[in-house]
Scaffold this motif. Structure first.
Motif, PDB file in Angstrom:
ATOM      1  N   VAL A 132      -1.937   6.069  -1.724  1.00 35.99           N
ATOM      2  CA  VAL A 132      -2.505   5.656  -0.311  1.00 35.99           C
ATOM      3  C   VAL A 132      -1.959   4.128  -0.824  1.00 35.99           C
ATOM      4  O   VAL A 132      -2.774   3.140  -1.329  1.00 35.99           O
ATOM      5  CB  VAL A 132      -3.764   5.879   0.318  1.00 35.99           C
ATOM      6  N   VAL A 133      -1.753   3.530   0.066  1.00 37.22           N
ATOM      7  CA  VAL A 133      -1.121   2.211   0.003  1.00 37.22           C
ATOM      8  C   VAL A 133      -1.776   1.555   1.835  1.00 37.22           C
ATOM      9  O   VAL A 133      -1.985   1.978   2.367  1.00 37.22           O
ATOM     10  CB  VAL A 133       0.201   1.955   0.825  1.00 37.22           C
ATOM     11  N   SER A 134      -1.097   0.078   1.545  1.00 37.00           N
ATOM     12  CA  SER A 134      -2.246  -0.946   2.006  1.00 37.00           C
ATOM     13  C   SER A 134      -1.055  -0.744   3.476  1.00 37.00           C
ATOM     14  O   SER A 134       0.163  -1.000   2.936  1.00 37.00           O
ATOM     15  CB  SER A 134      -2.904  -2.128   2.201  1.00 37.00           C
ATOM     16  N   ALA A 135      -0.884  -1.217   4.427  1.00 39.98           N
ATOM     17  CA  ALA A 135       0.145  -1.237   5.511  1.00 39.98           C
ATOM     18  C   ALA A 135       1.369  -2.500   5.019  1.00 39.98           C
ATOM     19  O   ALA A 135       2.926  -2.392   4.608  1.00 39.98           O
ATOM     20  CB  ALA A 135      -0.085  -2.093   7.067  1.00 39.98           C
ATOM     21  N   SER A 136       0.416  -3.196   4.362  1.00 44.03           N
ATOM     22  CA  SER A 136       1.362  -4.477   3.837  1.00 44.03           C
ATOM     23  C   SER A 136       2.593  -3.980   2.558  1.00 44.03           C
ATOM     24  O   SER A 136       3.334  -4.936   2.358  1.00 44.03           O
ATOM     25  CB  SER A 136       1.116  -5.796   3.929  1.00 44.03           C
ATOM     26  N   THR A 137       1.666  -3.247   2.288  1.00 39.42           N
ATOM     27  CA  THR A 137       2.645  -2.676   0.782  1.00 39.42           C
ATOM     28  C   THR A 137       3.311  -1.689   0.846  1.00 39.42           C
ATOM     29  O   THR A 137       4.436  -1.269  -0.122  1.00 39.42           O
ATOM     30  CB  THR A 137       1.238  -2.423  -0.058  1.00 39.42           C
ATOM     31  N   ASN A 138       3.401  -1.037   2.165  1.00 37.65           N
ATOM     32  CA  ASN A 138       3.992   0.510   2.651  1.00 37.65           C
ATOM     33  C   ASN A 138       5.509   0.471   2.053  1.00 37.65           C
ATOM     34  O   ASN A 138       6.310   1.107   1.754  1.00 37.65           O
ATOM     35  CB  ASN A 138       4.080   1.024   3.773  1.00 37.65           C
ATOM     36  N   LYS A 139       6.219  -0.648   2.906  1.00 40.14           N
ATOM     37  CA  LYS A 139       7.423  -1.596   2.539  1.00 40.14           C
ATOM     38  C   LYS A 139       8.451  -1.368   1.211  1.00 40.14           C
ATOM     39  O   LYS A 139       9.496  -1.210   1.020  1.00 40.14           O
ATOM     40  CB  LYS A 139       7.874  -2.348   3.486  1.00 40.14           C
ATOM     41  N   GLU A 140       7.211  -1.826   0.155  1.00 42.32           N
ATOM     42  CA  GLU A 140       7.859  -2.262  -1.352  1.00 42.32           C
ATOM     43  C   GLU A 140       8.327  -1.060  -1.821  1.00 42.32           C
ATOM     44  O   GLU A 140       8.623  -0.415  -2.352  1.00 42.32           O
ATOM     45  CB  GLU A 140       6.526  -3.048  -1.868  1.00 42.32           C
ATOM     46  N   PHE A 141       7.017   0.344  -1.543  1.00 46.19           N
ATOM     47  CA  PHE A 141       8.158   1.881  -1.832  1.00 46.19           C
ATOM     48  C   PHE A 141       8.512   2.208  -1.031  1.00 46.19           C
ATOM     49  O   PHE A 141       8.995   2.980  -1.416  1.00 46.19           O
ATOM     50  CB  PHE A 141       6.188   2.503  -1.589  1.00 46.19           C
TER      51      PHE A 141
END
Length: 179
Positions: free
Chosen positions: A71-80
């Motif tokens: 589960v990621v935060s919105a700001s981390t999602n793009k990195e994944f």
């Protein structure tokens, strides 16, 4: 600073404190024993690079080998997504933590509740508060933090360490899970 001393001064965790993860084998054993682990990743993981490797790549490999939904935060999602990894959910750490305290919640997939919550990359004070809440209100959920600072409110935590030692421990966990 001692290895098992809270990184945040003036915070008192109470009589029950986290056990130290002094070797990667300890974390591996906890992950293997868990029936339903989940990993909550914050934006803090993006900034760490050791010897040319980003630690986010290590977490992705850990999730794949351990079959752990992230589960990621919105700001981390793009990195994944940039690394061609689709997180299980985009949700704030507070929201997923509140759901973990609900014994009726059946997880992101609707099957059953999680028994191990792994935290990494959240701001220290936020993680402290979340882990305190889970310690008191989610007794069926063991918690582990994979950050380089000791979190006394977790069930298991790395000791205070350097970024280089921390990276070596994370890589050790991933390597051992493949065995």
């Amino acid at each position: 600073m001692p290895l098992n001393e809270s990184w945040q001064t003036a915070e008192i965790p109470g009589p029950k404190k986290a056990s130290l993860i002094i070797k990667p084998d300890i974390a591996d054993a906890m992950i293997r024993r868990a029936k339903r682990p989940i990993m909550i990743v914050g934006h803090g993981i993006i900034e760490y690079e050791v010897e040319g490797n980003y630690l986010i790549d290590c977490l992705i490999e850990l999730a794949r080998k351990g079959k752990i939904p992230i589960v990621v935060s919105a700001s981390t999602n793009k990195e994944f997504l940039a690394r061609e990894y689709e997180p299980a959910a985009i949700m704030s750490a507070i929201d997923i933590s509140n759901r973990l305290t609900d014994p009726e919640w059946k997880g992101l997939d609707g099957k059953e509740s999680y028994d191990l919550a792994i935290f990494v990359g959240l701001p220290y004070s936020m993680e402290w508060t979340i882990l305190s809440g889970l310690k008191h209100f989610a007794p069926g959920v063991k918690t582990m933090t994979l950050d380089c600072v000791y979190q006394p409110n977790a069930s298991w935590s790395f000791p205070n360490s350097t970024i280089k030692d921390w990276a070596a421990n994370l890589k050790g966990i991933v390597t051992n899970l493949g065995d």
